[in-house]
Design a protein around this motif. Structure first.
Motif, PDB file in Angstrom:
ATOM      1  N   GLY A  29       0.786  -1.225   0.000  1.00  0.00           N
ATOM      2  CA  GLY A  29       0.000   0.000   0.000  1.00  0.00           C
ATOM      3  C   GLY A  29       0.816   1.272   0.000  1.00  0.00           C
ATOM      4  N   ALA A  30       2.126   1.170  -0.248  1.00  0.00           N
ATOM      5  CA  ALA A  30       2.995   2.345  -0.230  1.00  0.00           C
ATOM      6  C   ALA A  30       2.529   3.379  -1.246  1.00  0.00           C
ATOM      7  N   VAL A  31       2.761   4.653  -0.917  1.00  0.00           N
ATOM      8  CA  VAL A  31       2.411   5.747  -1.811  1.00  0.00           C
ATOM      9  C   VAL A  31       3.586   6.699  -1.917  1.00  0.00           C
ATOM     10  N   ALA A  32       3.723   7.342  -3.079  1.00  0.00           N
ATOM     11  CA  ALA A  32       4.748   8.357  -3.287  1.00  0.00           C
ATOM     12  C   ALA A  32       4.090   9.724  -3.214  1.00  0.00           C
ATOM     13  N   VAL A  33       4.693  10.637  -2.454  1.00  0.00           N
ATOM     14  CA  VAL A  33       4.121  11.972  -2.268  1.00  0.00           C
ATOM     15  C   VAL A  33       5.218  13.019  -2.454  1.00  0.00           C
ATOM     16  N   GLN A  34       4.993  13.928  -3.385  1.00  0.00           N
ATOM     17  CA  GLN A  34       5.945  15.007  -3.622  1.00  0.00           C
ATOM     18  C   GLN A  34       5.756  16.099  -2.582  1.00  0.00           C
ATOM     19  N   ALA A  35       6.850  16.575  -2.006  1.00  0.00           N
ATOM     20  CA  ALA A  35       6.814  17.715  -1.086  1.00  0.00           C
ATOM     21  C   ALA A  35       8.223  18.242  -0.912  1.00  0.00           C
ATOM     22  N   ASP A  36       8.376  19.535  -0.973  1.00  0.00           N
ATOM     23  CA  ASP A  36       9.643  20.190  -0.663  1.00  0.00           C
ATOM     24  C   ASP A  36       9.596  20.538   0.816  1.00  0.00           C
ATOM     25  N   ILE A  37      10.217  19.710   1.636  1.00  0.00           N
ATOM     26  CA  ILE A  37      10.046  19.840   3.082  1.00  0.00           C
ATOM     27  C   ILE A  37      10.807  21.021   3.672  1.00  0.00           C
ATOM     28  N   VAL A  38      11.534  21.764   2.852  1.00  0.00           N
ATOM     29  CA  VAL A  38      12.088  23.030   3.314  1.00  0.00           C
ATOM     30  C   VAL A  38      10.954  23.995   3.665  1.00  0.00           C
TER      31      VAL A  38
END
Length: 261
Positions: free
Chosen positions: A51-60
């Motif tokens: 059930g893994a998912v990929a999520v884009q985020a610039d954590i800066v």
């Protein structure tokens, strides 16, 4: 750990990807965060399943840290584990005091130190609710011994080490906070730049200079990350675990080439 939920920043490649593989093998549902490596993150998600998912985020950006946690909760209804793995450096000889500008320090510090704090702050309410909350920060021997790719990098990782201890104190008993501090890790970053033969030579040179005769790979770091997340290690918090095949035992550590985090 089955059915627990983990967010792994910078999870699509290198150490992060190795962590995702190990956690997924334990039945952990992983949120694979990436900033720009979309193809690698999506390929990893397809590989590990669970059930893994990929999520884009610039954590800066603090708002994107909150959005990442919200995406994890929307997908799985909970967050139990956080692995702060994303990081950056600039290569500059420590003795060359003109090689770094103030902006280099700020840029590196924002991702290596501030972003992990923001991620912990964003995820803390969900981790408290789950009852097994645990964070592992990926620091570096550079931050422990003042070595590595640049003074700015070492300073940022040193701050991350200190922050690990500070937050372990104030987030207990609901959330454990630990760190791993790798030395050299033979990731694809080196292989892409050195080629297969050059990478093999570098690993051989590193192995010859460590007590364990080993050039560590991503899975050698992912294994202690998995261990520190495991609720079975509930008595461990505020720990900074050196993962460098014993290189820190060498008093000549700071003078040897290749001993970089």
């Amino acid at each position: 750990m089955r059915d627990a939920v983990a967010i792994v920043t910078g999870g699509g490649t290198g150490i992060g990807a190795a962590v995702v593989r190990r956690l997924a093998a334990r039945g952990v549902r992983c949120v694979v965060n990436y900033a720009s490596s979309r193809d690698a993150a999506e390929a990893l998600v397809a590989e590990v399943g669970e059930g893994a998912v990929a999520v884009q985020a610039d954590i800066v950006e603090d708002a994107q840290c909150h959005a990442l946690v919200e995406a994890a909760q929307a997908a799985f209804g909970r967050v139990d584990f956080l692995v702060n793995n994303a990081g950056r450096t600039k290569f500059a000889a420590h003795e060359d005091l003109d090689a770094l500008e103030a902006e280099d320090f700020v840029d590196i510090y924002r991702l290596n130190t501030i972003a992990p704090f923001q991620m912990i702050r964003a995820a803390a309410p969900a981790m408290r609710a789950g009852g097994i909350g645990a964070v592992v920060n990926v620091a570096s021997v550079a931050g422990v011994f003042g070595i590595g790719s640049s003074v700015a990098y070492a300073a940022s990782k040193g701050a991350l080490v200190t922050m690990t201890k500070s937050l372990a104190r104030v987030l207990a008993p609901a959330i454990r906070v630990n760190a791993v501090a790798p030395g050299y890790v033979g990731t694809g970053w080196f292989e892409n730049r050195l080629g297969e033969e050059g990478f093999a030579k570098l690993n051989a040179r590193i192995a010859a200079a460590t007590p364990m005769a080993l050039a560590a790979g991503p899975d050698d770091v992912a294994a202690p990350v998995e261990m520190l997340l495991d609720p079975a290690t509930r008595a461990i918090t505020g720990e900074v675990m050196l993962v460098d095949a014993g290189a820190h035992l060498d008093v000549g550590l700071s003078r040897r080439p290749g001993r970089e985090g």
